[in-house]
Write a protein that holds these residues in place. Structure first.
Motif, PDB file in Angstrom:
ATOM      1  N   ILE A 115       8.354  43.833 -23.929  1.00 28.96           N
ATOM      2  CA  ILE A 115       9.430  43.395 -21.936  1.00 28.96           C
ATOM      3  C   ILE A 115      10.223  42.670 -22.750  1.00 28.96           C
ATOM      4  CG2 ILE A 115       9.613  43.242 -19.657  1.00 28.96           C
ATOM      5  CD1 ILE A 115       6.080  44.599 -20.014  1.00 28.96           C
ATOM      6  N   LEU A 116       9.898  41.376 -22.662  1.00 27.77           N
ATOM      7  CA  LEU A 116      10.608  39.688 -22.586  1.00 27.77           C
ATOM      8  C   LEU A 116      11.780  40.079 -23.517  1.00 27.77           C
ATOM      9  CD1 LEU A 116      10.587  37.228 -22.078  1.00 27.77           C
ATOM     10  CD2 LEU A 116       9.086  36.447 -23.830  1.00 27.77           C
ATOM     11  N   SER A 117      11.044  41.355 -25.090  1.00 32.39           N
ATOM     12  CA  SER A 117      12.495  41.694 -26.423  1.00 32.39           C
ATOM     13  C   SER A 117      13.614  42.349 -24.859  1.00 32.39           C
ATOM     14  CB  SER A 117      11.599  42.106 -27.677  1.00 32.39           C
ATOM     15  OG  SER A 117      10.728  41.644 -27.988  1.00 32.39           O
ATOM     16  N   PHE A 118      13.502  43.201 -24.678  1.00 34.76           N
ATOM     17  CA  PHE A 118      15.025  44.251 -23.376  1.00 34.76           C
ATOM     18  C   PHE A 118      15.621  42.553 -22.201  1.00 34.76           C
ATOM     19  CE2 PHE A 118      12.196  47.365 -25.993  1.00 34.76           C
ATOM     20  CZ  PHE A 118      13.558  49.051 -25.759  1.00 34.76           C
ATOM     21  N   ALA A 119      14.030  42.126 -21.739  1.00 35.35           N
ATOM     22  CA  ALA A 119      14.562  41.365 -20.895  1.00 35.35           C
ATOM     23  C   ALA A 119      15.736  40.242 -21.808  1.00 35.35           C
ATOM     24  CB  ALA A 119      13.553  40.646 -20.335  1.00 35.35           C
ATOM     25  N   VAL A 163      13.015  37.979 -31.006  1.00 33.66           N
ATOM     26  CA  VAL A 163      12.081  37.751 -29.632  1.00 33.66           C
ATOM     27  C   VAL A 163      10.303  38.903 -30.458  1.00 33.66           C
ATOM     28  CG1 VAL A 163      11.062  37.833 -27.048  1.00 33.66           C
ATOM     29  CG2 VAL A 163      13.610  36.692 -27.848  1.00 33.66           C
ATOM     30  N   LEU A 164      11.096  40.034 -30.805  1.00 29.36           N
ATOM     31  CA  LEU A 164      10.599  41.621 -31.021  1.00 29.36           C
ATOM     32  C   LEU A 164       9.849  41.098 -32.093  1.00 29.36           C
ATOM     33  CD1 LEU A 164       9.979  44.032 -30.196  1.00 29.36           C
ATOM     34  CD2 LEU A 164      11.687  45.359 -32.049  1.00 29.36           C
ATOM     35  N   TRP A 165      10.575  40.292 -33.098  1.00 29.82           N
ATOM     36  CA  TRP A 165       9.948  39.721 -34.417  1.00 29.82           C
ATOM     37  C   TRP A 165       8.821  38.254 -34.369  1.00 29.82           C
ATOM     38  CZ3 TRP A 165      15.491  39.758 -37.046  1.00 29.82           C
ATOM     39  CH2 TRP A 165      15.697  41.249 -38.049  1.00 29.82           C
ATOM     40  N   ILE A 166       9.411  37.534 -33.514  1.00 23.84           N
ATOM     41  CA  ILE A 166       8.362  36.864 -32.872  1.00 23.84           C
ATOM     42  C   ILE A 166       6.909  36.839 -32.602  1.00 23.84           C
ATOM     43  CG2 ILE A 166       8.121  34.730 -31.693  1.00 23.84           C
ATOM     44  CD1 ILE A 166      10.828  33.827 -32.359  1.00 23.84           C
TER      45      ILE A 166
END
Length: 500
Positions: free
Chosen positions: A25-29, A59-62
């Motif tokens: 969710i944070l990645s898309f945000a 963000v996705l990778w982390i």
């Protein structure tokens, strides 16, 4: 008549971890937030969108919200759609179109670096099938000695030898760790002992240093080589890389040996039984097979071509490796067949590698990398720094950001295009963009602090021989020492050979 009531069906619970869902969710945000920002006047719409995709990927990778192959698919889809609906960079009055954007999104799958990584997978499979990697490891370890310090040196030296022949740190650890555990078990030494932790952690950290030294030992190096070739129009030969990195890695391995012996303090044992155990394993392997001999011969010839490329001949590393793989698969000559290899190749990593290169290429093509580089330059006043200070700042940033990445390949894909843009944008007399990029790549290989900072770290952690805090006990100091040594070499040896 009695009636039976059927219990209400329990709704299936999702097995997707909450932490990963939050990361997704944070990645898309982050992506949507960046896209909603006004596009700077000196940045194209396509570049703006690629910056959004870059930070989405970071963000996705982390967060490890999805597996790397899934993230590769998501990046390809986002690039095709978002770039495809953006104005064409070369003709701003026209929309680029999803067909043209898709070509950019999958461009990484047609690069020599991607082909070399894919070919390297076949070498690892051939090594595993024939058992040549295990035979090399057992032969080296059985000749070292029986003291704790000797066995430890043998483990480190075995990783050194394998780094030239097995182009995968994960595969090298997967070969070496079972041998270490077998020795410990046969002698009745607890897997949670200080000795077990020393041998397994030492093998892992040494492998990271061999990744720095040998260009073909790690996929992330090939990402950097690929971008240097495409953006700086030059190549860094296998031998030139080795000559630059070997003095650093070899000194660092000596430092790490004494540091780890001091901090982990293993009990000194005379492991006389270890030699019997290793000899028994060698006997179980039997005499060297014809396929092992063929593989060893082809590997030595291939290593010779790698080492002399650009000096004695003009065959590039990728071409010679693909020729070797063709011989590996050829009926009559071959060592493996396609049916055997294809089920054992890590295709997910190959997909991830191609998507990572595509991401970097798109950042460069849309000028997003240049815009980010200029932002970094002005934010940190990099244009006012000396070449040495510039290198110190870039490498420190890369070492720190690596703490959030589980893959140096992903980190290289995201950061090397920006590094290249920075070192070419700053106007400094005497600067060598190629040398600075290679040294930056050395720092990207750092994955000493946490087991999750590298695939080989995760392989070793799964052995159950140590806790994370034990890994960090040597990881933090060797990271600090490694960074200081980078600066010392930049001021001396790398300056003398023209890298800095």
């Amino acid at each position: 008549m009695s009636t039976q009531t059927t219990p209400a069906a329990t709704p299936p619970t999702s097995s997707y971890p909450k932490s990963k869902l939050i990361g997704l969710i944070l990645s898309f945000a982050v992506l949507i937030g960046i896209l909603l920002l006004p596009t700077p006047s000196d940045l194209s719409t396509a570049g703006h969108r690629m910056i959004g995709i870059l930070f989405f990927a970071i963000v996705l990778w982390i967060s490890s919200a999805v597996s790397y192959p899934v993230s590769a698919t998501m990046l390809t889809a986002l690039t095709a759609v978002l770039l495809g609906t953006a104005p064409n960079i070369d003709a701003p009055t026209k929309i680029l179109g999803t067909s043209n954007a898709l070509k950019i999104a999958i461009s990484g799958y047609s690069t020599p670096a991607w082909a070399l990584v894919a070919a390297a997978m076949f070498i690892s499979v051939a090594m595993t099938k024939t058992g040549l990697d295990r035979r090399i490891a057992l032969n080296v370890l059985s000749r070292i000695g029986t003291k704790t310090s000797h066995i430890y040196i043998g483990v480190i030296f075995t990783g050194f030898i394998l780094s030239f022949f097995v182009p995968s740190a994960t595969a090298r650890l997967a070969c070496l760790i079972p041998i270490i555990l077998g020795i410990l078990d046969s002698l009745g030494i607890n897997r949670q002992s200080k000795l077990a932790a020393l041998l397994v952690i030492g093998a892992t950290q040494a492998d990271t240093l061999w990744n720095i030294m040998v260009q073909t030992a790690a996929a992330q190096n090939l990402v950097a080589v690929g971008f240097i070739s495409s953006q700086l129009n030059t190549s860094v030969s296998w031998l030139d890389w080795l000559l630059a990195a070997a003095p650093y890695s070899l000194v660092m391995i000596v430092i790490y040996y004494f540091l780890s012996m001091w901090l982990l303090k293993p009990d000194e044992h005379d492991l006389e039984g270890s030699q019997r155990e290793l000899q028994q394993h060698l006997q179980n392997l039997g005499p060297m097979t014809f396929n092992e001999k063929k593989l060893l011969t082809l590997s030595v010839i291939l290593l010779g071509f790698w080492a002399t490329g650009g000096h004695l001949h003009n065959y590039d590393t990728t071409t010679t490796t693909i020729v070797a793989i063709a011989l590996f698969l050829m009926p009559g000559i071959g060592i493996i067949d396609w049916k055997y290899a294809q089920s054992r190749i890590d295709w997910g990593s190959i997909v991830m590698f191609g998507a990572g290169i595509s991401l970097g290429s798109a950042l460069l093509k849309t000028k997003a990398a240049t815009w980010l580089a200029n932002a970094f330059i002005h934010m940190f006043a990099l244009e006012t720094l000396s070449i040495f200070a510039l290198l110190a700042t870039i490498t420190l940033f890369l070492i720190m950001i690596h703490l959030g990445f589980a893959s140096a390949t992903a980190l290289s894909s995201a950061m090397i295009p920006i590094v290249i843009s920075i070192v070419t944008a700053v106007n400094m007399p005497g600067i060598n963009p190629i040398g600075l990029t290679v040294i930056a790549q050395f720092s990207i290989c750092f994955g000493f602090i946490l087991p999750v900072n590298s695939p080989q770290g995760m392989v070793s952690y799964s052995s159950g021989t140590y806790e994370v805090k034990t890994f960090m006990k040597t990881g933090i100091p060797i990271t600090i020492i490694g960074y200081v040594m980078l600066l010392i070499y930049a001021a001396t040896y790398w300056h003398w050979i023209g890298f800095v």
